[in-house]
Design a protein around this motif. Structure first.
Motif, PDB file in Angstrom:
ATOM      1  N   ASP A   1       0.996  -1.068   0.222  1.00 39.00           N
ATOM      2  CA  ASP A   1       0.285   0.294   0.145  1.00 39.00           C
ATOM      3  C   ASP A   1       0.576   1.096  -0.477  1.00 39.00           C
ATOM      4  O   ASP A   1       0.500   2.305  -0.325  1.00 39.00           O
ATOM      5  CB  ASP A   1      -1.137  -0.165   1.386  1.00 39.00           C
ATOM      6  N   HIS A   2       1.907   1.003   0.712  1.00 36.95           N
ATOM      7  CA  HIS A   2       2.564   2.667   0.409  1.00 36.95           C
ATOM      8  C   HIS A   2       3.560   2.430  -0.432  1.00 36.95           C
ATOM      9  O   HIS A   2       3.647   4.110  -1.298  1.00 36.95           O
ATOM     10  CB  HIS A   2       4.140   2.526   2.362  1.00 36.95           C
ATOM     11  N   GLU A   3       4.030   1.787  -1.230  1.00 34.07           N
ATOM     12  CA  GLU A   3       4.812   2.099  -2.521  1.00 34.07           C
ATOM     13  C   GLU A   3       2.924   2.238  -3.598  1.00 34.07           C
ATOM     14  O   GLU A   3       3.764   3.076  -4.358  1.00 34.07           O
ATOM     15  CB  GLU A   3       4.899   0.549  -3.194  1.00 34.07           C
ATOM     16  N   LYS A   4       2.181   1.857  -3.371  1.00 30.60           N
ATOM     17  CA  LYS A   4       1.199   2.017  -3.947  1.00 30.60           C
ATOM     18  C   LYS A   4       0.605   3.636  -4.190  1.00 30.60           C
ATOM     19  O   LYS A   4       0.581   4.475  -4.932  1.00 30.60           O
ATOM     20  CB  LYS A   4       0.090   1.108  -4.355  1.00 30.60           C
ATOM     21  N   THR A   5       0.788   4.270  -2.783  1.00 27.70           N
ATOM     22  CA  THR A   5       0.592   5.300  -2.663  1.00 27.70           C
ATOM     23  C   THR A   5       1.631   6.160  -2.980  1.00 27.70           C
ATOM     24  O   THR A   5       1.506   7.398  -3.737  1.00 27.70           O
ATOM     25  CB  THR A   5       0.573   5.601  -1.020  1.00 27.70           C
ATOM     26  N   PHE A   6       2.782   5.972  -3.104  1.00 30.13           N
ATOM     27  CA  PHE A   6       3.734   6.444  -3.353  1.00 30.13           C
ATOM     28  C   PHE A   6       3.621   6.489  -4.516  1.00 30.13           C
ATOM     29  O   PHE A   6       4.484   7.805  -5.636  1.00 30.13           O
ATOM     30  CB  PHE A   6       5.039   5.916  -2.522  1.00 30.13           C
TER      31      PHE A   6
END
Length: 44
Positions: free
Chosen positions: A13-18
């Motif tokens: 989720d963090h990677e998709k947001t970034f």
């Protein structure tokens, strides 16, 4: 409270947001550059 173990956090989720953040910043930069070029050409 659970003990923290290094490296067990899911970060999808963090990677998709970034990735989304970077995509919007790149688009914003391109729009800004195009607007500046347009102003430079047609303001004279």
């Amino acid at each position: 409270m659970a003990e923290h173990e290094h490296g067990d956090m899911r970060i999808e989720d963090h990677e998709k947001t970034f990735d989304g953040f970077l995509a919007w910043m790149i688009r914003g930069a391109i729009v800004s550059i195009v607007a500046l070029i347009f102003l430079a050409i047609f303001n004279s």
